[in-house]
Design a protein around this motif. Sequence first.
Motif, PDB file in Angstrom:
ATOM      1  N   LEU A  52       6.679  -4.459   1.364  1.00  0.00           N
ATOM      2  CA  LEU A  52       5.544  -3.587   1.100  1.00  0.00           C
ATOM      3  C   LEU A  52       5.732  -2.828  -0.208  1.00  0.00           C
ATOM      4  O   LEU A  52       4.777  -2.615  -0.963  1.00  0.00           O
ATOM      5  CB  LEU A  52       5.329  -2.625   2.269  1.00  0.00           C
ATOM      6  CG  LEU A  52       4.863  -3.287   3.564  1.00  0.00           C
ATOM      7  CD1 LEU A  52       4.710  -2.256   4.673  1.00  0.00           C
ATOM      8  CD2 LEU A  52       3.559  -4.057   3.363  1.00  0.00           C
ATOM      9  N   LYS A  53       6.969  -2.434  -0.505  1.00  0.00           N
ATOM     10  CA  LYS A  53       7.226  -1.806  -1.800  1.00  0.00           C
ATOM     11  C   LYS A  53       7.037  -2.817  -2.932  1.00  0.00           C
ATOM     12  O   LYS A  53       6.471  -2.496  -3.986  1.00  0.00           O
ATOM     13  CB  LYS A  53       8.631  -1.216  -1.849  1.00  0.00           C
ATOM     14  CG  LYS A  53       8.925  -0.485  -3.163  1.00  0.00           C
ATOM     15  CD  LYS A  53      10.301   0.136  -3.171  1.00  0.00           C
ATOM     16  CE  LYS A  53      10.492   0.964  -4.450  1.00  0.00           C
ATOM     17  NZ  LYS A  53      10.272   0.196  -5.686  1.00  0.00           N
ATOM     18  N   TRP A  54       7.488  -4.057  -2.721  1.00  0.00           N
ATOM     19  CA  TRP A  54       7.331  -5.082  -3.751  1.00  0.00           C
ATOM     20  C   TRP A  54       5.850  -5.310  -4.052  1.00  0.00           C
ATOM     21  O   TRP A  54       5.453  -5.417  -5.220  1.00  0.00           O
ATOM     22  CB  TRP A  54       7.991  -6.385  -3.288  1.00  0.00           C
ATOM     23  CG  TRP A  54       8.060  -7.435  -4.354  1.00  0.00           C
ATOM     24  CD1 TRP A  54       9.093  -7.656  -5.216  1.00  0.00           C
ATOM     25  CD2 TRP A  54       7.050  -8.411  -4.668  1.00  0.00           C
ATOM     26  NE1 TRP A  54       8.790  -8.707  -6.066  1.00  0.00           N
ATOM     27  CE2 TRP A  54       7.541  -9.189  -5.752  1.00  0.00           C
ATOM     28  CE3 TRP A  54       5.796  -8.713  -4.156  1.00  0.00           C
ATOM     29  CZ2 TRP A  54       6.814 -10.239  -6.313  1.00  0.00           C
ATOM     30  CZ3 TRP A  54       5.063  -9.752  -4.724  1.00  0.00           C
ATOM     31  CH2 TRP A  54       5.571 -10.500  -5.789  1.00  0.00           C
ATOM     32  N   LEU A  55       5.033  -5.364  -3.031  1.00  0.00           N
ATOM     33  CA  LEU A  55       3.604  -5.564  -3.245  1.00  0.00           C
ATOM     34  C   LEU A  55       2.971  -4.355  -3.936  1.00  0.00           C
ATOM     35  O   LEU A  55       2.069  -4.505  -4.776  1.00  0.00           O
ATOM     36  CB  LEU A  55       2.906  -5.843  -1.920  1.00  0.00           C
ATOM     37  CG  LEU A  55       3.224  -7.208  -1.299  1.00  0.00           C
ATOM     38  CD1 LEU A  55       2.738  -7.279   0.137  1.00  0.00           C
ATOM     39  CD2 LEU A  55       2.641  -8.350  -2.117  1.00  0.00           C
ATOM     40  N   ASP A  56       3.443  -3.147  -3.598  1.00  0.00           N
ATOM     41  CA  ASP A  56       2.958  -1.961  -4.312  1.00  0.00           C
ATOM     42  C   ASP A  56       3.314  -2.033  -5.789  1.00  0.00           C
ATOM     43  O   ASP A  56       2.531  -1.620  -6.656  1.00  0.00           O
ATOM     44  CB  ASP A  56       3.574  -0.690  -3.713  1.00  0.00           C
ATOM     45  CG  ASP A  56       2.959  -0.312  -2.375  1.00  0.00           C
ATOM     46  OD1 ASP A  56       1.885  -0.850  -2.031  1.00  0.00           O
ATOM     47  OD2 ASP A  56       3.561   0.508  -1.655  1.00  0.00           O
ATOM     48  N   ASP A  57       4.515  -2.551  -6.071  1.00  0.00           N
ATOM     49  CA  ASP A  57       4.988  -2.630  -7.457  1.00  0.00           C
ATOM     50  C   ASP A  57       4.376  -3.799  -8.220  1.00  0.00           C
ATOM     51  O   ASP A  57       4.480  -3.855  -9.448  1.00  0.00           O
ATOM     52  CB  ASP A  57       6.516  -2.752  -7.486  1.00  0.00           C
ATOM     53  CG  ASP A  57       7.218  -1.498  -6.989  1.00  0.00           C
ATOM     54  OD1 ASP A  57       6.566  -0.425  -6.962  1.00  0.00           O
ATOM     55  OD2 ASP A  57       8.399  -1.585  -6.610  1.00  0.00           O
ATOM     56  N   HIS A  58       3.784  -4.749  -7.500  1.00  0.00           N
ATOM     57  CA  HIS A  58       3.166  -5.935  -8.125  1.00  0.00           C
ATOM     58  C   HIS A  58       1.733  -6.087  -7.592  1.00  0.00           C
ATOM     59  O   HIS A  58       1.409  -7.067  -6.919  1.00  0.00           O
ATOM     60  CB  HIS A  58       3.984  -7.192  -7.819  1.00  0.00           C
ATOM     61  CG  HIS A  58       5.396  -7.122  -8.297  1.00  0.00           C
ATOM     62  ND1 HIS A  58       6.395  -6.460  -7.598  1.00  0.00           N
ATOM     63  CD2 HIS A  58       5.991  -7.637  -9.408  1.00  0.00           C
ATOM     64  CE1 HIS A  58       7.532  -6.572  -8.252  1.00  0.00           C
ATOM     65  NE2 HIS A  58       7.323  -7.272  -9.356  1.00  0.00           N
ATOM     66  N   PRO A  59       0.862  -5.119  -7.885  1.00  0.00           N
ATOM     67  CA  PRO A  59      -0.486  -5.139  -7.298  1.00  0.00           C
ATOM     68  C   PRO A  59      -1.289  -6.371  -7.656  1.00  0.00           C
ATOM     69  O   PRO A  59      -2.176  -6.779  -6.891  1.00  0.00           O
ATOM     70  CB  PRO A  59      -1.137  -3.869  -7.859  1.00  0.00           C
ATOM     71  CG  PRO A  59      -0.344  -3.535  -9.081  1.00  0.00           C
ATOM     72  CD  PRO A  59       1.061  -3.977  -8.780  1.00  0.00           C
ATOM     73  N   GLY A  60      -0.998  -7.007  -8.770  1.00  0.00           N
ATOM     74  CA  GLY A  60      -1.720  -8.210  -9.144  1.00  0.00           C
ATOM     75  C   GLY A  60      -1.363  -9.415  -8.307  1.00  0.00           C
ATOM     76  O   GLY A  60      -2.064 -10.440  -8.369  1.00  0.00           O
ATOM     77  N   GLU A  61      -0.293  -9.322  -7.514  1.00  0.00           N
ATOM     78  CA  GLU A  61       0.142 -10.446  -6.694  1.00  0.00           C
ATOM     79  C   GLU A  61      -0.465 -10.434  -5.291  1.00  0.00           C
ATOM     80  O   GLU A  61      -0.407 -11.442  -4.591  1.00  0.00           O
ATOM     81  CB  GLU A  61       1.673 -10.435  -6.562  1.00  0.00           C
ATOM     82  CG  GLU A  61       2.425 -10.504  -7.873  1.00  0.00           C
ATOM     83  CD  GLU A  61       2.314 -11.863  -8.535  1.00  0.00           C
ATOM     84  OE1 GLU A  61       2.006 -12.842  -7.817  1.00  0.00           O
ATOM     85  OE2 GLU A  61       2.524 -11.950  -9.751  1.00  0.00           O
ATOM     86  N   ARG A  62      -1.007  -9.302  -4.864  1.00  0.00           N
ATOM     87  CA  ARG A  62      -1.483  -9.227  -3.479  1.00  0.00           C
ATOM     88  C   ARG A  62      -2.975  -9.528  -3.400  1.00  0.00           C
ATOM     89  O   ARG A  62      -3.712  -9.432  -4.368  1.00  0.00           O
ATOM     90  CB  ARG A  62      -1.174  -7.856  -2.888  1.00  0.00           C
ATOM     91  CG  ARG A  62      -1.900  -6.702  -3.514  1.00  0.00           C
ATOM     92  CD  ARG A  62      -1.423  -5.384  -2.921  1.00  0.00           C
ATOM     93  NE  ARG A  62      -1.922  -4.249  -3.686  1.00  0.00           N
ATOM     94  CZ  ARG A  62      -1.509  -3.003  -3.505  1.00  0.00           C
ATOM     95  NH1 ARG A  62      -0.597  -2.732  -2.593  1.00  0.00           N
ATOM     96  NH2 ARG A  62      -2.009  -2.028  -4.240  1.00  0.00           N
ATOM     97  N   TYR A  63      -3.398  -9.884  -2.208  1.00  0.00           N
ATOM     98  CA  TYR A  63      -4.795 -10.190  -1.932  1.00  0.00           C
ATOM     99  C   TYR A  63      -5.612  -8.897  -1.998  1.00  0.00           C
ATOM    100  O   TYR A  63      -5.339  -7.937  -1.287  1.00  0.00           O
ATOM    101  CB  TYR A  63      -4.908 -10.810  -0.541  1.00  0.00           C
ATOM    102  CG  TYR A  63      -6.256 -11.373  -0.155  1.00  0.00           C
ATOM    103  CD1 TYR A  63      -7.350 -10.537   0.060  1.00  0.00           C
ATOM    104  CD2 TYR A  63      -6.430 -12.733   0.028  1.00  0.00           C
ATOM    105  CE1 TYR A  63      -8.585 -11.051   0.441  1.00  0.00           C
ATOM    106  CE2 TYR A  63      -7.667 -13.260   0.411  1.00  0.00           C
ATOM    107  CZ  TYR A  63      -8.739 -12.406   0.616  1.00  0.00           C
ATOM    108  OH  TYR A  63      -9.951 -12.913   0.985  1.00  0.00           O
ATOM    109  N   THR A  64      -6.604  -8.877  -2.851  1.00  0.00           N
ATOM    110  CA  THR A  64      -7.530  -7.760  -2.949  1.00  0.00           C
ATOM    111  C   THR A  64      -8.936  -8.316  -2.800  1.00  0.00           C
ATOM    112  O   THR A  64      -9.315  -9.253  -3.504  1.00  0.00           O
ATOM    113  CB  THR A  64      -7.389  -7.032  -4.295  1.00  0.00           C
ATOM    114  OG1 THR A  64      -6.044  -6.543  -4.437  1.00  0.00           O
ATOM    115  CG2 THR A  64      -8.353  -5.854  -4.385  1.00  0.00           C
ATOM    116  N   ALA A  65      -9.714  -7.739  -1.877  1.00  0.00           N
ATOM    117  CA  ALA A  65     -11.011  -8.291  -1.512  1.00  0.00           C
ATOM    118  C   ALA A  65     -12.101  -7.910  -2.514  1.00  0.00           C
ATOM    119  O   ALA A  65     -12.024  -6.865  -3.172  1.00  0.00           O
ATOM    120  CB  ALA A  65     -11.408  -7.808  -0.124  1.00  0.00           C
TER     121      ALA A  65
END
Length: 368
Positions: free
Chosen positions: A327-340
Motif C-alpha cells: 500500500l505504501k508502494w502504491l502511494d509512492d507510485h500513483p501512476g501505477e495503480r488503477y484509477t477510475a
Amino acid sequence: MRKVVSITGVANVVVVTLGLIVLSLMHGPASSPRTPAPHAEAQKKVEQAPPPPAKPALPGFALPAPVQATEESARAAGANELGLVPVLMYHRIRWDRSASIDRTPKQLRVELERLARAGYVPVTAAEFVEGKMDVAAGAHPVVLTFDDGNPSHFALDADGHPMKDTAVAVIFDVAKKFPSFRPVATFYVNREPFGLKGEDAQKAGVRWLLEHGFEVANHTWAHPDLRRLSNKKVSEQIVRGERLLKKLGVADFSTFALPFGSRPRKGSLGRGGSWDGTKYKYEGVFLAGAEPSKSPFAKGYDPREIQRIQANGLAGDCRRWCSTYWLKWLDDHPGERYTADGDPESLSAPRQLRANVASKRGKKVIYY
C-alpha cells in the motif's frame, strides 16, 4: 508501467506453511440456554416497559452516479484503468493473535481507514473479474477477501446487527466514518461457513451477507492442498463446496480461491471441470500471494491465477510482500495503480499505455 516482479512460487510456500494453522477454525458462541417463561405479573411489567433504544442503522451506500467520461475528464481524474489493483487477503480477526496471518480488529480497522483516506473503494471479487469496478472518478478499487469462513468474519448479535469486532462490523464502522468507503467484501468459505451450526443458521447468515452486498464464494469443501490430490479429488472438492453454497442460496459463482494458493497439478481444474455430473466454471481464480493484481483490462492479467496480497505488517518476508509494504508502494507510485474515470461504459488510460490494453470488455476506450 513498471513491471512488478512475480514471486508467486516463493510467496505461496510461505502462505502454505502459515495457512495450515487456519484450518483449526474458531467456533461461534454457544446459544444461550432456554429460559422458563415468566409468570403473568412479570410478563405484564415487561409488556408495559418502554422498548430499549434501537441500535443505529447500518450505513447505507449507493454507487456514485455514472458520468460520461471524456478525454478532458479522464485527464483531470488521472484515470488509469490499466493500473494495479490491491486484492487483500485476510484470515482470522482476533485480539489474541496466535498465527502471523491473524490480524486484530484494531489492525483491520487501521488498514481499512488507511485505504479510505487514500481514496480506495471496495469492490467484490466478482465485480473485479467481470471488469465492473464502477467507482467514482479519481477513486481506486480495492478487493477485500477473507478466507476460510471463520466466525471472526461474521456473526450477528441478539439484535441482528454484526457482532462487535467481527470483520463485517469493522467494515461497517469504517464506512460510517468514511461515507465514500463502500461496505462490501468477499468471503471464501468451506463446509461450515462462519462456524454456523445447521443448514437453517447457515442459510440465514449467507442470506444476510448477500442482501447487504457482500459476496460469499467457494474455497472448496474441506480446504485441502489441491496440488496433493488427484484430478478427480480436486474437482470433487470444488463441486462439493459449490453444491453447499447453492443450497445456502448463492447463485453467482464468478470466483474461486485456492486453499493455500496451491494450484492443482492440472492447472485448468481450478477454473473449470466436473464431478459426479456437476460442472463448474469460474471467471477468476485467486492465489494466496503476494503482489497487486493486474487490471482485468491489461496485458499480463491471467484469470487462472490472480494475485492477492496478504494483510500484514513489515516483519520477516512481509518486509517486501504484504499489505503494509504494497500500500505504501502504491502511494509512492500513483501512476501505477488503477484509477477510475467514473464511467462504467468507458476504459480510460494515458495515451502512452495504449499498447497495454488486452481486453476492452465492450467499453469505449479513451486515451489522453
